[in-house]
Enzyme design. Structure first.
Site, short mmCIF file in Angstrom:
data_model
loop_
_atom_site.label_atom_id
_atom_site.label_comp_id
_atom_site.label_asym_id
_atom_site.label_seq_id
_atom_site.Cartn_x
_atom_site.Cartn_y
_atom_site.Cartn_z
N ASP A 111 36.91 35.24 36.54
CA ASP A 111 35.68 34.82 35.87
C ASP A 111 34.70 36.00 35.81
O ASP A 111 34.84 36.99 36.53
CB ASP A 111 35.07 33.65 36.64
N ASP A 113 30.66 35.67 34.99
CA ASP A 113 29.32 35.38 35.51
C ASP A 113 29.38 34.72 36.88
O ASP A 113 30.15 33.77 37.09
CB ASP A 113 28.56 34.48 34.53
N ASN A 222 33.85 30.85 40.38
CA ASN A 222 32.85 30.25 41.25
C ASN A 222 32.60 28.78 40.93
O ASN A 222 31.97 28.07 41.72
CB ASN A 222 31.52 31.00 41.12
#
Length: 253
Positions: A111, A113, A222
């Site tokens: 990922d 961000d 996240n």
């Protein structure tokens, strides 16, 4: 582009010609059926005057059968129907074929961000990157902070795995950020929001669409909503959790 131009369908002139020819054939067929019906009526009325002599069979002993029409419109003569298999559409995967250098490696989906970077539209004095992004005709500055030790992390991951960047962000923001972040060409592919599956209000990264064996795919993200289809393939990242030295780092407070 306005909404009507998006949904308006334009007919191909060749399709109109084919449709017109098909309608003409249907009309001719209906006319032929009407003639046959009228003949059958007259045959019934004048049955008493019919000649009952039966034609002799053909010399080879086979009868002439009407042409067979397949369901797909193909015309075949005789008593055998040729079956033409219709190829199924090839599966379209998000990733290209694995390169020779990555062959045998596991695929790690990473990922962007809050995993590799933290971005904000608010000015940040110590930003690593400032990326201009056009939104509705206006240029906005996006301030980007790299996660501590992200450079070493990416270089090491590139040595061990086939690395793929997969973000739910738009490409016009994420692509220039990835250009500045990945100076070594670690990511063999980049996937953006359009490659996600919108499911129950979330952009889900469907790992089954990558074109890789699921048992050899790991996603580092996240957000649990991003890998809700394949939680067993996930490695959850939290703020500062990858390296003990990054715990409670002031840049992320």
């Amino acid at each position: 582009m306005d909404n009507p131009s998006i949904i308006t369908q334009v007919t191909n002139p060749k399709e109109e010609e084919i449709l017109s020819c098909s309608q003409d054939k249907v009309s001719q067929c209906n006319l032929s059926l009407k003639k046959q019906r009228s003949r059958s009526i007259f045959s019934t009325l004048f049955c008493c005057f019919r000649d009952y002599n039966v034609e002799s069979p053909s010399p080879n002993g086979t009868s002439v059968l009407p042409p067979l029409v397949e369901e797909n419109g193909g015309l075949q003569k005789g008593d055998q129907m040729q079956v033409i298999p219709i190829p199924s559409p090839s599966a379209k995967y998000l990733l290209p074929e694995m390169t020779i250098s990555d062959y045998g490696k596991k695929c790690v989906v990473i990922d962007l961000d809050e995993t590799l970077v933290h971005s904000s539209f608010k000015p940040i004095s110590n930003a690593d990157f400032i990326v201009p992004v056009e939104i509705d005709g206006t240029i906005h500055q996006v301030y980007v902070l790299k996660r501590p030790h992200v450079d070493k992390f990416l270089q090491r991951m590139g040595d061990l795995f086939e690395c793929v960047l997969f973000t739910a962000s738009l490409a016009k923001y994420a692509d220039p950020v990835a250009d500045l972040l990945d100076r070594w060409g670690v990511f063999t592919a980049r996937l953006f929001r359009e490659s996600c599956v919108f499911h129950r209000g979330n952009y889900v990264k469907d790992l089954s669409r990558l074109g890789r064996e699921l048992s050899k795919v790991v996603i580092v993200d996240n957000s649990p909503a991003s890998y809700i289809f394949h939680p067993e393939n996930a490695k959850v990242t939290k703020r500062g959790s990858c390296d003990p030295r990054t715990l409670q780092h002031p840049r992320y407070e």
